[in-house]
Design a protein around this motif. Structure first.
Motif, PDB file in Angstrom:
ATOM      1  N   THR A 147      -6.709  41.996 -29.221  1.00 48.26           N
ATOM      2  CA  THR A 147      -5.965  41.259 -28.197  1.00 48.26           C
ATOM      3  C   THR A 147      -4.803  40.525 -28.833  1.00 48.26           C
ATOM      4  N   SER A 150     -11.444  42.278 -27.083  1.00 49.88           N
ATOM      5  CA  SER A 150     -11.467  40.977 -27.755  1.00 49.88           C
ATOM      6  C   SER A 150     -12.476  40.976 -28.899  1.00 49.88           C
ATOM      7  N   GLN A 157      -5.733  37.231 -30.674  1.00 54.83           N
ATOM      8  CA  GLN A 157      -6.364  37.411 -31.977  1.00 54.83           C
ATOM      9  C   GLN A 157      -5.370  37.933 -33.008  1.00 54.83           C
TER      10      GLN A 157
END
Length: 58
Positions: A48, A43, A51
């Motif tokens: 991820t 992250s 995102q």
């Protein structure tokens, strides 16, 4: 391992899991901590799904 993880993530997972087991954690708890650690790093690096979606919408 999840499909989204690369070799580096798998290596980090194993290292963290082994470290937690050495500290006396149960196998289940060590796996939880290791997975959370890897996901937190992914992250932080912007790797991820959430995102990636945010980047596309901007």
């Amino acid at each position: 391992m999840p499909k989204a993880w690369n070799k580096k993530d798998e290596k980090q997972y194993k290292h963290v899991k082994d470290s937690e087991l050495d500290q006396g954690r149960s196998n289940d708890r060590a796996e939880e901590i290791a997975a959370a650690t890897v996901n937190k790093q992914r992250s932080k690096e912007g790797r991820t799904k959430k995102q990636q979606k945010e980047k596309k919408s901007k």
